[in-house]
Scaffold this motif. Structure first.
Motif, PDB file in Angstrom:
ATOM      1  N   ALA A 294       0.888   4.506  -2.889  1.00 36.17           N
ATOM      2  CA  ALA A 294       0.269   5.001  -2.040  1.00 36.17           C
ATOM      3  C   ALA A 294      -0.743   6.031  -2.519  1.00 36.17           C
ATOM      4  CB  ALA A 294       1.151   5.692  -1.230  1.00 36.17           C
TER       5      ALA A 294
ATOM      6  N   ARG B 285       0.639  -1.098   0.173  1.00 35.86           N
ATOM      7  CA  ARG B 285      -0.020  -0.207   0.181  1.00 35.86           C
ATOM      8  C   ARG B 285       0.913   1.389   0.117  1.00 35.86           C
ATOM      9  NH1 ARG B 285      -5.281  -0.672   2.149  1.00 35.86           N
ATOM     10  NH2 ARG B 285      -5.142   1.483   2.738  1.00 35.86           N
ATOM     11  N   SER B 286       2.176   1.407   0.457  1.00 42.18           N
ATOM     12  CA  SER B 286       2.988   2.422   0.463  1.00 42.18           C
ATOM     13  C   SER B 286       3.956   2.285  -0.566  1.00 42.18           C
ATOM     14  CB  SER B 286       3.908   2.045   1.733  1.00 42.18           C
ATOM     15  OG  SER B 286       4.513   1.100   1.815  1.00 42.18           O
TER      16      SER B 286
END
Length: 289
Positions: A40, A35-36
Motif C-alpha cells: 500500500a 494494491r493493499s
C-alpha cells in the motif's frame, strides 16, 4: 517519451526503475498482486510520482491478460516491457519439495511466459518494441543453496535466448539484466524448504546455509555500491542506447563477480553467433549490439 510496463513494480528493482524512468518523462505503468497490504505505501508513493498501477498476478493467466490489457489501455500504448516480477528461494536442494520448486518456476518462468503471451500481440502488431528481463548472476552460474532459484533463472535465460531470435523479425529487441545479490526485501520473501526429517540427516551441514546467508548479508553491508538504484541506472543507460544497438546481456555487480560473468557471456555470445552463422540464420541476432 516512452510507454513502459514494469511487472513487480513495488519490488526492490521495480520501484527505483519506475521512479528513474518517470523522472525522465516516460509514462510508466506497473503491476502488483494487490494494491493493499504490504504494497500500500509503495503503491501510494509510485502513484504520487505519476505511475499507473494495475493489479496482476503473474501466476494466473486470466489475471495477467486483464492486467496487461488494462496497463496498455492506461498507457495509451506500449513501447517497453520490463519483466521484473520474481521470487527467490534458498536452502539445501534435496530439502526443496517439488511443490516449492513449482512455486518458484510458476513466478519466474511461467509468469514471464504469461506476461509475454498477453503483451506480444500488441508489440508484434506495431512492429517495434523493447523487452527487458530481470535475470541474475546466478542465472549464469550456480552457487550452493540457490539451486531452485538458479534453475529458474537458467530456464529464463534459455527462454529469452529463443524470444530474442524469434521476435527479431518483428522489430522487437530483447535485453537481459543480470544483477548480483542486492540488499532488498527480495530476501524476506524467499521460498525455503520445510523438511525437518531430511534436514536432520544432514547433521552439522544443515546449519551451513544460515552461516552462508549471514556472510552474504555482511558482504552487502560492506559494499554500499551494491544497491538497487544501480539497476535503475543501468536500465536508464540501456534504454538511452539506439534501437537495435543495445547489448543482449547487461551485468550489474560491484562485489567482483560481474567481470567473470561478463567474460563468460562474451564467450557464449561468440559461440552462439558462430553456430547461427553455420546454419545461415545469424541475422536473427542483429537486433542486439
Amino acid at each position: 517519451m516512452k510507454n513502459v510496463l514494469i511487472t513487480g513494480i513495488a519490488g526492490g528493482f521495480g520501484k527505483p526503475t519506475a521512479l528513474a524512468l518517470l523522472a525522465r518523462g516516460n509514462v510508466v505503468a506497473g503491476s502488483v498482486r494487490s494494491r493493499s497490504g504490504k504494497n500500500a505505501a509503495t503503491v501510494a508513493e509510485l502513484e504520487s510520482a505519476g505511475a499507473k498501477i494495475v493489479e496482476l498476478d503473474v501466476t494466473d493467466s486470466a489475471s495477467t491478460e486483464r492486467g496487461v490489457s488494462d496497463a496498455i489501455s492506461q498507457l495509451g500504448g506500449l513501447d517497453i516491457l520490463f519483466n521484473n516480477a520474481g521470487i527467490g528461494s534458498y536452502g539445501i536442494q534435496e530439502l526443496m519439495s517439488p511443490e516449492d520448486m513449482a512455486r518458484v518456476f510458476d513466478v519466474n518462468v511461467m509468469g514471464v511466459q504469461r506476461v509475454m503471451r498477453a503483451a506480444l500481440p500488441h508489440l508484434r502488431a506495431q512492429g517495434r518494441g523493447t523487452i527487458l528481463y530481470t535475470s541474475s548472476l546466478i542465472g549464469r552460474i550456480a552457487t550452493p543453496f540457490y539451486g531452485t532459484y538458479s534453475a529458474s533463472k537458467w530456464a529464463l535465460e534459455a527462454m529469452v535466448e529463443c524470444y530474442r531470435t524469434e521476435l527479431s523479425g518483428f522489430g522487437i529487441e530483447s535485453c537481459l539484466i543480470e544483477p548480483g545479490a542486492m540488499p532488498t526485501a527480495f530476501f524476506d520473501g524467499m521460498v525455503a524448504p520445510n523438511d525437518p526429517a531430511r534436514e536432520t540427516e544432514y547433521g552439522d551441514f544443515a546449519g551451513v546455509p544460515a552461516i552462508s546467508s549471514a556472510g552474504l548479508a555482511g558482504m552487502l553491508a560492506a559494499t554500499p555500491e551494491q544497491r538497487p538504484e544501480r539497476i535503475a541506472e543501468a536500465i536508464v543507460a540501456l534504454l538511452d542506447l539506439p534501437f537495435g544497438k543495445k547489448p543482449f546481456r547487461t551485468v550489474v555487480d560491484y562485489v567482483g563477480v560481474g567481470p567473470e560473468i561478463e567474460r563468460y557471456n562474451d564467450v557464449l555470445h561468440g559461440v552462439t553467433r558462430n553456430v547461427f552463422t553455420n546454419f545461415g540464420i545469424e541475422q536473427m541476432l542483429d537486433l542486439n549490439a
